[in-house]
Design a protein around this motif. Sequence first.
Motif, mmCIF file in Angstrom:
data_model
loop_
_atom_site.group_PDB
_atom_site.id
_atom_site.type_symbol
_atom_site.label_atom_id
_atom_site.label_comp_id
_atom_site.label_asym_id
_atom_site.label_seq_id
_atom_site.Cartn_x
_atom_site.Cartn_y
_atom_site.Cartn_z
ATOM 1 N N GLU A 237 -11.473 11.087 -3.447
ATOM 2 C CA GLU A 237 -10.182 10.798 -3.388
ATOM 3 C C GLU A 237 -9.616 10.817 -1.888
ATOM 4 O O GLU A 237 -8.842 9.755 -1.630
ATOM 5 N N VAL A 238 -10.093 11.654 -1.270
ATOM 6 C CA VAL A 238 -9.730 11.449 0.269
ATOM 7 C C VAL A 238 -10.215 10.123 0.745
ATOM 8 O O VAL A 238 -9.534 9.573 1.583
ATOM 9 N N TYR A 239 -11.709 9.621 0.674
ATOM 10 C CA TYR A 239 -12.076 8.517 1.226
ATOM 11 C C TYR A 239 -11.033 7.287 0.438
ATOM 12 O O TYR A 239 -10.947 6.302 1.441
ATOM 13 N N SER A 240 -10.724 7.214 -0.735
ATOM 14 C CA SER A 240 -9.941 6.263 -1.059
ATOM 15 C C SER A 240 -8.598 6.250 -0.393
ATOM 16 O O SER A 240 -7.884 5.184 -0.212
ATOM 17 N N LYS A 241 -8.034 7.470 -0.089
ATOM 18 C CA LYS A 241 -6.850 7.144 0.970
ATOM 19 C C LYS A 241 -7.076 6.562 2.126
ATOM 20 O O LYS A 241 -6.146 5.917 2.961
ATOM 21 N N ILE A 242 -8.282 6.436 2.880
ATOM 22 C CA ILE A 242 -8.662 5.807 4.142
ATOM 23 C C ILE A 242 -9.112 4.338 3.641
ATOM 24 O O ILE A 242 -8.713 3.593 4.603
ATOM 25 N N VAL A 243 -9.837 4.114 2.636
ATOM 26 C CA VAL A 243 -10.163 2.827 2.417
ATOM 27 C C VAL A 243 -9.973 2.590 0.752
ATOM 28 O O VAL A 243 -10.113 3.035 -0.120
ATOM 29 N N GLY A 244 -9.043 1.434 0.670
ATOM 30 C CA GLY A 244 -8.783 1.001 -0.624
ATOM 31 C C GLY A 244 -7.271 1.277 -0.893
ATOM 32 O O GLY A 244 -6.265 0.403 -1.218
ATOM 33 N N LYS A 245 -6.744 2.518 -0.777
ATOM 34 C CA LYS A 245 -5.256 2.861 -1.250
ATOM 35 C C LYS A 245 -4.540 3.192 0.235
ATOM 36 O O LYS A 245 -3.494 3.790 0.101
ATOM 37 N N GLY A 246 -5.193 2.839 1.430
ATOM 38 C CA GLY A 246 -4.413 3.091 2.513
ATOM 39 C C GLY A 246 -3.500 2.237 3.104
ATOM 40 O O GLY A 246 -3.377 1.116 2.126
ATOM 41 N N GLY A 247 -2.963 2.192 4.222
ATOM 42 C CA GLY A 247 -2.221 1.287 4.783
ATOM 43 C C GLY A 247 -0.866 0.651 4.034
ATOM 44 O O GLY A 247 -0.197 1.691 3.314
ATOM 45 N N PHE A 248 -0.773 -0.644 3.845
ATOM 46 C CA PHE A 248 0.225 -1.094 3.079
ATOM 47 C C PHE A 248 0.386 -0.590 1.493
ATOM 48 O O PHE A 248 1.522 -0.193 1.160
ATOM 49 N N ASN A 249 -0.846 -0.547 1.035
ATOM 50 C CA ASN A 249 -0.800 0.063 -0.237
ATOM 51 C C ASN A 249 -0.211 1.576 -0.426
ATOM 52 O O ASN A 249 0.578 1.815 -1.418
ATOM 53 N N ALA A 250 -0.528 2.414 0.692
ATOM 54 C CA ALA A 250 -0.203 3.832 0.616
ATOM 55 C C ALA A 250 1.625 3.585 0.782
ATOM 56 O O ALA A 250 2.331 4.476 0.381
ATOM 57 N N TYR A 251 2.056 3.058 1.600
ATOM 58 C CA TYR A 251 3.345 3.052 2.010
ATOM 59 C C TYR A 251 4.196 2.206 0.927
ATOM 60 O O TYR A 251 5.393 2.669 0.594
ATOM 61 N N LEU A 252 3.636 1.217 0.826
ATOM 62 C CA LEU A 252 4.723 0.168 -0.015
ATOM 63 C C LEU A 252 4.201 -0.253 -1.642
ATOM 64 O O LEU A 252 4.874 -0.878 -2.421
ATOM 65 N N GLY A 253 2.821 0.161 -2.137
ATOM 66 C CA GLY A 253 2.375 0.010 -3.200
ATOM 67 C C GLY A 253 2.043 -1.568 -3.413
ATOM 68 O O GLY A 253 1.803 -2.138 -4.560
ATOM 69 N N THR A 254 1.759 -2.233 -2.219
ATOM 70 C CA THR A 254 1.014 -3.523 -2.281
ATOM 71 C C THR A 254 0.117 -4.136 -1.064
ATOM 72 O O THR A 254 0.274 -3.225 -0.023
ATOM 73 N N ASN A 255 -0.780 -4.707 -1.407
ATOM 74 C CA ASN A 255 -1.904 -5.067 -0.354
ATOM 75 C C ASN A 255 -1.616 -6.504 0.120
ATOM 76 O O ASN A 255 -2.450 -6.962 0.796
ATOM 77 N N MET A 257 0.694 -9.092 2.276
ATOM 78 C CA MET A 257 1.794 -9.302 3.371
ATOM 79 C C MET A 257 2.855 -10.253 2.905
ATOM 80 O O MET A 257 4.069 -10.054 3.161
ATOM 81 N N ARG A 258 2.837 -10.994 1.902
ATOM 82 C CA ARG A 258 3.748 -11.859 1.638
ATOM 83 C C ARG A 258 4.813 -11.214 0.724
ATOM 84 O O ARG A 258 5.914 -11.389 0.696
ATOM 85 N N GLU A 259 4.233 -10.158 -0.065
ATOM 86 C CA GLU A 259 5.072 -9.145 -0.807
ATOM 87 C C GLU A 259 5.778 -8.224 0.181
ATOM 88 O O GLU A 259 7.051 -7.906 -0.138
ATOM 89 N N VAL A 260 5.182 -7.845 1.155
ATOM 90 C CA VAL A 260 5.843 -7.046 2.139
ATOM 91 C C VAL A 260 7.028 -7.851 2.688
ATOM 92 O O VAL A 260 8.228 -7.403 2.972
ATOM 93 N N ASN A 261 6.804 -9.116 2.962
ATOM 94 C CA ASN A 261 7.750 -9.811 3.879
ATOM 95 C C ASN A 261 9.069 -10.188 2.712
ATOM 96 O O ASN A 261 10.368 -10.194 3.119
ATOM 97 N N LYS A 262 8.954 -10.147 1.355
ATOM 98 C CA LYS A 262 9.813 -10.189 0.416
ATOM 99 C C LYS A 262 10.652 -9.149 0.277
ATOM 100 O O LYS A 262 11.848 -9.077 0.306
ATOM 101 N N LEU A 263 9.905 -7.929 0.528
ATOM 102 C CA LEU A 263 10.679 -6.661 0.336
ATOM 103 C C LEU A 263 11.570 -6.484 1.680
ATOM 104 O O LEU A 263 12.807 -5.980 1.460
ATOM 105 N N VAL A 264 11.158 -7.256 3.051
ATOM 106 C CA VAL A 264 12.033 -6.841 3.997
ATOM 107 C C VAL A 264 13.138 -7.616 3.860
ATOM 108 O O VAL A 264 14.192 -7.589 3.956
ATOM 109 N N ASP A 265 12.881 -9.069 3.343
ATOM 110 C CA ASP A 265 14.237 -9.987 3.062
ATOM 111 C C ASP A 265 14.986 -9.464 2.108
ATOM 112 O O ASP A 265 16.179 -9.854 2.185
#
Length: 355
Positions: A237-255, A257-265
């Motif tokens: 579970e810790v490793y998945s926080k680093i690889v797979g579920k980290g980054g955009f996934n952890a903060y915004l629930g998407t991997n 970038m296009r979805e991130v931009n839509k959220l910003v817009d």
Amino acid sequence: MSIKSLIINPGSTSTKIGVFEDETLLFEETLRHSTEEISQYATIVDQKDFRKKIITDLLASKNFDIKSLNVCVGRGGMLKPIPGGTYAVTDELLADLKAGVSGQHASNLGGILAREIADEIGVPSFIVDPVVVDELAPVARYSGVPELPRISVFHALNQKAVAKRYAKEVGKAYDSLNLIVVHMGGGVSVGAHKNGKVVDVFNALDGDGAFSPERAGGVPSGALIKMCFSGKYSEKEVYSKIVGKGGFNAYLGTNDMREVNKLVDAGSKEAEAVREAFLYQIAKNIGSMAAVLDGKVDQIILTGGIAYNALVCDELKRKAGFIAPFTVYPGEDELLALTQGALRVLNGEEKAMEY
């Protein structure tokens, strides 16, 4: 005389193949494999015959004469650390792919399948720039903990391909240039290419550099240690926080970038802050690699799927454009990169590397 090549790029639930004549793509297919199909096999290597039959059946369905091929090229797998280049699939390399000396991964099948098909029709087989390419300068290996040296795991195939493409386009030798290459996809890797070697690079898999759509990048070590021993999480579970579920996934629930931009817009302040931090961290990584190259940087190259995003590229140019000019090669054409690696050897531009 033109050279026909079969390119094999296996993933965990798919096998992507392409057939090229020189650098011209004749056709490509992504062959999907269901979980039920894959779960029949205890190990990655056990899938070899299953995947081989799917490839040969596809070629037959297209009435393609497999004996017209001049070379077979596979995606390089988890071998021991090696310098970049194109490698013949020798018996020793084949044995290490089967053993998974640096880990079991579907990409190991690339060289195995290329060798078997090539042997049957009497042509050479190669792999090109696997993820374990290691050209780090000795000074780059120090981490501060002797038992934990920094290691080289990155998007070597695409980084090397775009660096050599840039060199060719400007009429210079790759080994005469100092380049910073930024690959932005599910993972992010930023590498310093000095005279044809990637002398330093942020480990794109599990512990270096900027966060990415799926990976946490470098995290506070002390806090991570406390998390590991908190009793709240398993190692997996810790490793998945680093690889797979980290980054955009952890903060915004998407991997994506296009979805991130839509959220910003749509007005999301959180998405805007995450995007800003993502670009901030990549710019910091570029600055770090500029220092590795003593400030003597010929070009900064942006590549990977996120490089299609004009806002991302423009912001990185704004932040780091004082270091060097930018060139953008969006996407990651792995099939073409593998083809080009073999062609460079067969056309005498490079010598095949010895494993």
